[in-house]
Write a protein that holds these residues in place. Structure first.
Motif, PDB file in Angstrom:
ATOM      1  N   ARG A   7       0.828  -1.214   0.000  1.00  9.77           N
ATOM      2  CA  ARG A   7       0.000   0.000   0.000  1.00  9.77           C
ATOM      3  C   ARG A   7       0.859   1.260   0.000  1.00  9.77           C
ATOM      4  O   ARG A   7       0.728   2.150   0.824  1.00  9.77           O
ATOM      5  CB  ARG A   7      -0.932   0.000   1.230  1.00  9.77           C
ATOM      6  N   TYR A  50      -6.032  -5.604   4.480  1.00  4.62           N
ATOM      7  CA  TYR A  50      -5.537  -4.704   3.430  1.00  4.62           C
ATOM      8  C   TYR A  50      -6.671  -4.076   2.626  1.00  4.62           C
ATOM      9  O   TYR A  50      -6.434  -3.429   1.613  1.00  4.62           O
ATOM     10  CB  TYR A  50      -4.594  -5.452   2.481  1.00  4.62           C
ATOM     11  N   ASP A  93      -9.245  -1.747   1.020  1.00 10.22           N
ATOM     12  CA  ASP A  93      -9.230  -0.301   0.778  1.00 10.22           C
ATOM     13  C   ASP A  93     -10.533   0.073   0.091  1.00 10.22           C
ATOM     14  O   ASP A  93     -10.716  -0.165  -1.095  1.00 10.22           O
ATOM     15  CB  ASP A  93      -8.036   0.072  -0.108  1.00 10.22           C
ATOM     16  N   TRP A 144      -4.443  -0.730  -6.332  1.00 13.75           N
ATOM     17  CA  TRP A 144      -3.336  -1.556  -5.821  1.00 13.75           C
ATOM     18  C   TRP A 144      -3.121  -2.826  -6.641  1.00 13.75           C
ATOM     19  O   TRP A 144      -4.083  -3.427  -7.116  1.00 13.75           O
ATOM     20  CB  TRP A 144      -3.595  -1.917  -4.353  1.00 13.75           C
TER      21      TRP A 144
END
Length: 154
Positions: free
Chosen positions: A34, A87, A89, A99
């Motif tokens: 990230r 993770y 988002d 990503w």
DNA sequence: GCCAACGTTGGC
DNA sequence: GCCAACGTTGGC
């Protein structure tokens, strides 16, 4: 295209080279990155066949512990769309993903890891991204001469 | 556990 | 667009 070389950092307490060796097909999806600079390497520059140094950060000792290779080039990181993933988002749009990840496969674990101290003491490696002051990038390019020098010491 | 360096966020 | 505040990284 010439083969390229990289260094991937991982904290062994979350994912170590031993974990990679034990993984199905000795392969894993390198997800959860990230950081935009690292993302750009993943999405644009890393190609199948590129070689990777596996580095243990926050470890005792911090060291390059082995080699992996790229088996799948950059693709949208599925963990960014998984609301159960650490993770996740919510701002990443599946149509235009923010990503990316790649797949890496274990190649070898060094019988003698190359510690950060050793890297620092080698003048031929003084330009390594890893050794620059304040360098925190988790995906870094490694030059061919740096690669060869580290293989030699390992 | 400490803390310096870095990247991101958000108020203005 | 600036920059202070904050959260994270990672060596020691």
């Amino acid at each position: 295209m010439a083969k390229k070389y990289w260094l991937f950092k991982s904290e062994p307490s979350s994912f170590s080279i031993a974990d990679l060796e034990k993984a199905t097909n000795r392969t894993t999806c390198w997800d959860g990155v990230r950081n935009y600079q690292a993302r750009n390497f993943l999405s644009k520059q890393i190609a199948v066949g590129d070689q990777v140094f596996f580095y243990h950060s926050n470890a005792d000792p911090a060291a390059i512990v082995g080699i992996a290779q790229i088996t799948k080039a950059g693709y949208p990181d599925p963990s960014a769309f998984n609301s159960k993933s650490p993770y996740f988002d919510e701002k990443s749009d599946p149509i235009n993903p923010t990503w990316y990840c790649v797949d890496i496969k274990h190649v070898k674990t060094f019988s003698k890891p190359v510690s950060l101290t050793e890297l620092k003491s080698n003048l031929k490696l003084k330009n390594m991204v890893l050794l620059q002051k304040g360098s925190r990038l988790s995906i870094q390019p490694v030059s061919e001469s740096e690669w060869k020098e580290i293989i030699k010491i390992s």
